[in-house]
Design an enzyme around this catalytic site. Structure first.
Site, PDB file in Angstrom:
ATOM      1  CB  THR A   1     -93.482   4.653 -21.568  1.00 41.24           C
ATOM      2  OG1 THR A   1     -92.840   4.900 -20.329  1.00 41.24           O
ATOM      3  CG2 THR A   1     -92.469   4.067 -22.539  1.00 41.24           C
ATOM      4  CG  ASN A   2     -92.119  10.594 -21.238  1.00 41.90           C
ATOM      5  OD1 ASN A   2     -92.781  10.507 -22.267  1.00 41.90           O
ATOM      6  ND2 ASN A   2     -92.175  11.642 -20.442  1.00 41.90           N
ATOM      7  NE  ARG A   3     -84.390   6.897 -24.952  1.00 44.80           N
ATOM      8  CZ  ARG A   3     -83.301   7.324 -25.590  1.00 44.80           C
ATOM      9  NH1 ARG A   3     -83.396   8.214 -26.555  1.00 44.80           N
ATOM     10  NH2 ARG A   3     -82.124   6.873 -25.255  1.00 44.80           N
TER      11      ARG A   3
END
Ligand code: C5P
Length: 220
Positions: free
Chosen positions: A29-31
């Protein structure tokens, strides 16, 4: 702030991260907290628009009066956006979309085995949602966001041209993730200028005003 700037218009917003499954319990995932995108959706609604918010996984409640479509992966976000975009006059892409996803999703949890090394995960590219919308035959007014860890002005200006969007918003905070405040810079064909710094909702309202002014100037 003029309350009815966007009356009669539909604004489509993407927000949050995407989650790319590796197996049923793991993923990439991305932040992104989604706060900036949710603030943009709220501000567009306050301005009188019908707002569709396509959101990756976040802990945030849907802003009042906003239609939220919840997705997980970039491909799901792409599909939801393409379903909704025909009705939209404005598309604002704030989502932190994962650039890659595992080429293979395992149906069962991958087990650690004694004596075996760490697995290698092959990746494949996700679709660029913003670029795809901007490339439609009759695109809505497209607004992108850029978060860079260095050389923001250079990267943001190049990104705006590469994605072929009239307006790109640069995130200038050294680490804005999850915070309620931000510092934004606008990049367009004429150059760039600061939008301001402070609370994300205050900035979102300013951004909506900027977009409304541009639509009016373009006779849209
Ligand atoms: O290329 P980069 O991820 O830095 O571009 C950021 C902008 O493009 C953001 O507006 C983001 O929402 C959008 N984007 C997208 N689909 C992707 C990657 C980025 O819509 N796959």
């Amino acid at each position: 702030f003029q309350p009815k700037l966007f009356k009669g218009r539909t604004v489509l917003v993407t927000a949050g991260p995407t989650f790319e499954a590796i197996d049923p319990v793991r993923g990439l995932t991305n932040r992104s907290s989604g706060k900036m995108g949710y603030a943009v959706a709220r501000a567009a609604r306050e301005a009188g628009a019908r707002v569709v918010l396509v959101s990756g996984p976040t802990a945030l409640p849907a802003p009042h009066g906003v239609q939220r479509v919840e997705v997980s992966s970039a491909q799901e976000m792409f599909d939801a956006v393409m379903t909704q975009v025909g009705a939209a006059q404005v598309f604002i892409a704030t989502a932190a979309v994962a650039d890659w996803r595992p080429a293979q999703v395992h149906a069962q949890k991958q087990k650690k085995r004694e004596g075996e090394g760490a697995p290698t995960i092959a990746l494949q590219a996700n679709p660029d949602i913003l670029a795809a919308v901007a490339a439609l035959p009759q695109p809505p007014f497209c607004v992108g966001f850029a978060a860079e860890s260095e050389k923001l002005a250079e990267h943001a200006a190049a990104k705006r041209v590469r994605k072929n969007v009239p307006l790109l918003v640069g995130n200038l905070g050294p680490d804005t993730f999850g915070r309620d405040d931000n510092r934004l810079e606008l990049f367009d064909a004429a150059g760039h200028h600061p939008l301001g710094s402070g609370d994300k909702l205050v900035l979102a309202r300013k951004l909506i005003e900027e977009i409304a002014a541009r639509l009016e100037r373009a006779g849209l």
